[in-house]
Design a protein around this motif. Sequence first.
Motif, PDB file in Angstrom:
ATOM      1  N   LEU A  39       0.877   6.592  -7.169  1.00  0.00           N
ATOM      2  CA  LEU A  39      -0.238   7.482  -7.472  1.00  0.00           C
ATOM      3  C   LEU A  39       0.123   8.950  -7.306  1.00  0.00           C
ATOM      4  CD1 LEU A  39      -3.199   5.545  -5.806  1.00  0.00           C
ATOM      5  CD2 LEU A  39      -2.723   5.801  -8.248  1.00  0.00           C
ATOM      6  N   LEU A  43       0.829  -1.202   0.000  1.00  0.00           N
ATOM      7  CA  LEU A  43       0.000   0.000   0.000  1.00  0.00           C
ATOM      8  C   LEU A  43       0.863   1.252   0.000  1.00  0.00           C
ATOM      9  CD1 LEU A  43      -2.783   1.255   0.082  1.00  0.00           C
ATOM     10  CD2 LEU A  43      -2.789   0.981   2.576  1.00  0.00           C
ATOM     11  N   VAL A  59       1.700  10.367  -4.472  1.00  0.00           N
ATOM     12  CA  VAL A  59       1.820  10.841  -3.097  1.00  0.00           C
ATOM     13  C   VAL A  59       3.303  11.023  -2.765  1.00  0.00           C
ATOM     14  CG1 VAL A  59       1.319  10.320  -0.682  1.00  0.00           C
ATOM     15  CG2 VAL A  59      -0.305   9.673  -2.466  1.00  0.00           C
ATOM     16  N   ARG A 110       1.941   1.701  -3.554  1.00  0.00           N
ATOM     17  CA  ARG A 110       0.812   2.139  -4.384  1.00  0.00           C
ATOM     18  C   ARG A 110       0.581   3.645  -4.227  1.00  0.00           C
ATOM     19  NH1 ARG A 110      -2.882  -2.007  -6.067  1.00  0.00           N
ATOM     20  NH2 ARG A 110      -2.197  -4.065  -5.369  1.00  0.00           N
ATOM     21  N   GLU A 111       0.683   4.144  -3.007  1.00  0.00           N
ATOM     22  CA  GLU A 111       0.500   5.578  -2.789  1.00  0.00           C
ATOM     23  C   GLU A 111       1.572   6.386  -3.509  1.00  0.00           C
ATOM     24  OE1 GLU A 111       0.458   6.101   1.412  1.00  0.00           O
ATOM     25  OE2 GLU A 111      -1.645   5.533   1.641  1.00  0.00           O
ATOM     26  N   THR A 117       4.700  11.884   2.888  1.00  0.00           N
ATOM     27  CA  THR A 117       3.289  11.660   3.225  1.00  0.00           C
ATOM     28  C   THR A 117       2.974  10.168   3.273  1.00  0.00           C
ATOM     29  OG1 THR A 117       2.721  13.745   2.131  1.00  0.00           O
ATOM     30  CG2 THR A 117       0.919  12.213   2.589  1.00  0.00           C
ATOM     31  N   ALA A 118       3.495   9.416   2.304  1.00  0.00           N
ATOM     32  CA  ALA A 118       3.269   7.968   2.300  1.00  0.00           C
ATOM     33  C   ALA A 118       3.901   7.311   3.529  1.00  0.00           C
ATOM     34  CB  ALA A 118       3.835   7.345   1.022  1.00  0.00           C
ATOM     35  N   ASN A 141       1.586   7.963   6.478  1.00  0.00           N
ATOM     36  CA  ASN A 141       0.417   7.082   6.423  1.00  0.00           C
ATOM     37  C   ASN A 141       0.786   5.663   6.847  1.00  0.00           C
ATOM     38  OD1 ASN A 141      -1.064   9.240   5.452  1.00  0.00           O
ATOM     39  ND2 ASN A 141      -0.774   8.673   3.309  1.00  0.00           N
TER      40      ASN A 141
END
Length: 295
Positions: free
Chosen positions: A169, A162, A171, A165-166, A175-176, A179
Motif C-alpha cells: 500500500l 499484514l 508504506v 500488505r502495508e 515504518t512497516a 508497526n
Amino acid sequence: MSEAFQLVAMALIGAAAGGAVFAGGHALLAWYAGYEASYVERTGADLYGMFSNLSPRRFLQWSLAAFFLGFSAAFLLLGSYESWFWFGVTLVPSLGVGFGASFLPRVLLKRAAKQRLLRFDLQLLDALMSMSNSLKAGFSIIQAFEAVVQERRDPIAQEFDLFLREIRLGVKFETASENLAKRAPSEDLQIMLLGIETARQTGGNLTEVFDRLATVIRERMRIQGRIRSLTAQGRLQAWAVGLMPFVLAVGVWFIQPDMMRAFVTSFAGVAMIGVMLLFEFVGVLVIRKIVNIDV
C-alpha cells in the motif's frame, strides 16, 4: 413556630441529601464513562494485536458480570446483618473480591496474548531458516517474507502478511517494520528487523545474518528451557504455599461455619485477613523476582 422551623430544617436536610446523591451519581457516571472509554481502547488494542474479532465492549460486559458474581458470592459467604458496623466491615472485603474478579477477563486476555507471543517466537526460528534458504535461492527479502506467509503458520503468517500488505500500500519498509515490532513485541523479532535494516543500508549479507540469528535464538531457547525446568519446583511450591491459606479457609468454613463466620465478622479476624493478603502479595512478588531469570 417550632414546628415550622422543624419543617424548614427537614426540607433543607432533604435538599442537601438529594443534592449530595445527585452530585455523587453524576461523578460516578462521569468516572464510569472515562473508565469505559479507557477499558475499550486498551482491550481493543490488545484484540487488534491478536487479530481477534471479539468486541472490546464484550470484555467490558464480562468484566462487570465477573464483578457482580464475585461480590455476590463473597457477600453471601461473609455478609453479616447483625449491625450496620459489621455490615460495612464485611462489605469492604466483598467489594475487594468483586474488583479482583473484574480483572479476570483482562488477565485471561493478557495470558492468551503471552501464549501467542511464545508461539510467534518458536515459529520465528523456523521462519529465519526458511528466509535464509530463500535468499540463498536468489529471492528478494520481500519474496522471503512471502514464502513464510504461504506456509500459513499462524501467528507469524498473520503478522508477516499484514507487514507485506502495508508495503504494497506504499508504506515505507522502516515504518512497516516498526508497526510489526509494535504488534509483536518480541526481542528476537526486533533483532531480526534491525539486522535487515542494517543490511539494507550497508549492503551486508542477510543470509549470514539470519543464520547467526537463528543460532543465537536456538541457544537462548535451550537456556530458557533449562531455566524453566530448574525453577519448575520453586513455582509449584509457590502455588502450593500461596493457595494453602485459601484452601484451608474454605475447608474450615464448611466444617465449622459458625467459627469462621465469627472470625470474619470480628475486627481482629478482618485485620488478620488483611495482613495475610498483604504478606501473600509480597511473597508472590519476591518469588516471581527469584524464578524469572532474563536470558
